[in-house]
Design an enzyme around this catalytic site. Structure first.
Site, PDB file in Angstrom:
ATOM      1  N   SER A 261       0.814  -1.220   0.000  1.00 12.16           N
ATOM      2  CA  SER A 261       0.000   0.000   0.000  1.00 12.16           C
ATOM      3  C   SER A 261       0.845   1.266   0.000  1.00 12.16           C
ATOM      4  O   SER A 261       0.445   2.271  -0.589  1.00 12.16           O
ATOM      5  CB  SER A 261      -0.934   0.003   1.211  1.00 12.16           C
ATOM      6  OG  SER A 261      -1.764  -1.131   1.196  1.00 12.16           O
ATOM      7  N   HIS A 319       1.323   4.789   4.596  1.00 12.22           N
ATOM      8  CA  HIS A 319       0.433   5.385   3.594  1.00 12.22           C
ATOM      9  C   HIS A 319       0.793   6.850   3.354  1.00 12.22           C
ATOM     10  O   HIS A 319       0.924   7.294   2.203  1.00 12.22           O
ATOM     11  CB  HIS A 319      -1.011   5.305   4.070  1.00 12.22           C
ATOM     12  CG  HIS A 319      -1.613   3.952   3.935  1.00 12.22           C
ATOM     13  ND1 HIS A 319      -2.976   3.731   4.036  1.00 12.22           N
ATOM     14  CD2 HIS A 319      -1.060   2.738   3.693  1.00 12.22           C
ATOM     15  CE1 HIS A 319      -3.235   2.452   3.874  1.00 12.22           C
ATOM     16  NE2 HIS A 319      -2.084   1.824   3.673  1.00 12.22           N
TER      17      HIS A 319
END
Length: 365
Positions: A261, A319
């Site tokens: 991610s 992230h």
């Protein structure tokens, strides 16, 4: 690495337990019964009664002889463990972009020969009789129907699928937890920064990440080129993991993380920054559309809130680090890094010319 791995990872290994996010700061009783066996208590010899007072204060010498208290993980000594990951991040990023520049140089030099090879292959395909039901032909047709970006990320998706299958093998559990999950408290610090980018324990986690990567691959590769895209993607995986290391060390919260991610957030942020007016939609709600700029703002705001409020389901630091790297690279990094690769490429060309390799005095230009 954006997925905080749960206690099932620890339960599978039978090794050292991780400080995962568990309720109440302790492991469930069922997990403790599985992982630890109670040692038989040895009978303690009776000590002679002390004639002193019943509630005597400990002496100064006894306080000095006590074992020193272990400093918290957020101490300067703990931050000292991040020196090697920092050097690895800088070195790996430089090697990634340097290798990408060399790869692009070699690709450009071989385009003429590839052009003639393709003409010859097309001629042979017309002359040779066609076979019905030829699996190889169907695979070639499917491959040729893909965009350049989809062809580029196919290898990444295949690597993630192989690592996901390795998680299913019990004999590899200890190895996978050590090298394919990133944790600043682990003994292995540098190699998991890259390997965890290709690691998913949950099928849903892997499927969601690979779908997003596949969806944005065409725009990203057409914008950056195949070589530059791979350099950005691999560097983003390491950089986002390092940001996660720093935040975990500062907060004193250590738990293993894994997933692509962080790198995918860089790709998404780069596309949204370059094409802010592009229309996006959620797969399950295609009737609701929004601009790429608004989507990026919402994602950054959510990860910032998760980092500040201490949400533990995702690795919001990874992230956020990936998204900020993607924004920075489009606004400044492309000019500072990729457009200044010419001196390095010239040096490589001179080395190739002196060695007499392809493209040198004895090779075809």
């Amino acid at each position: 690495m954006a997925w905080r791995s749960c206690s099932v990872l620890c339960r599978l290994t039978g090794g050292e337990p991780f400080l995962c996010s568990v309720r109440g700061g302790r492991w469930p009783d069922s997990f403790q019964q599985r992982c630890f066996r109670k040692a038989a208590r040895k009978p303690e010899p009776k000590k002679p009664e002390d004639p002193g007072p019943a509630h005597a204060e400990p002496s100064e010498a006894a306080l000095q002889n006590r074992a020193p208290v272990r400093p918290p993980f957020s101490s300067p000594r703990a931050f000292g463990r991040l020196v090697r990951p920092f050097l690895f991040t800088v070195g790996f990023t430089g090697c990634s972009f340097g290798s990408a520049a060399i790869w692009q140089y070699e690709s450009l030099k071989s385009q003429v020969q590839s052009y003639f090879d393709e003409l010859r292959a097309d001629w042979l395909e017309r002359v040779r009789p066609q076979k019905r039901g030829d699996v190889r032909k169907e695979v070639n047709q499917w491959w040729n129907s893909l965009t350049e970006g989809q062809k580029t990320v196919t290898g990444i998706i295949a690597a993630n699928a192989v690592v996901f299958c390795c998680w299913r093998l019990p004999s590899l559990q200890r190895f996978m937890v050590r090298y394919f999950t990133s944790n600043p408290a682990s003994k292995a610090l540098c190699s998991p920064m890259l390997l965890s980018t290709f690691s998913h324990f949950s099928f849903f986690h892997m499927a969601a990440n690979m779908y997003v990567l596949w969806s944005f691959s065409t725009s990203a590769v057409s914008m950056l080129g195949r070589e530059q895209f791979l350099a950005v993607y691999l560097s983003a995986g390491v950089i986002s993991t390092f940001v996660s290391y720093v935040c975990k060390t500062a907060a004193g919260r250590f738990s293993p993380s894994l997933g692509a991610s962080g790198a995918i957030m860089t790709v998404l942020a780069a596309v949204c920054t370059k094409m802010p007016e592009a229309k996006l939609a959620i797969i399950f709600l295609p009737m609701f559309t929004f601009t790429a700029a608004n989507a990026l703002k919402a994602i950054v705001a959510m990860d910032t809130a998760g980092l500040v409020l201490g949400w533990k389901f995702f690795d919001h630091a990874a992230h956020l680090g990936g998204a900020l790297f993607g924004i920075w690279y489009i606004l400044f990094g492309h000019e500072l890094i990729w457009k200044n690769r010419e001196p390095f490429v010239k040096l490589w060309h001179e080395l190739r010319t002196r060695s007499g390799g392809p493209g040198g005095p004895s090779g075809a230009v």
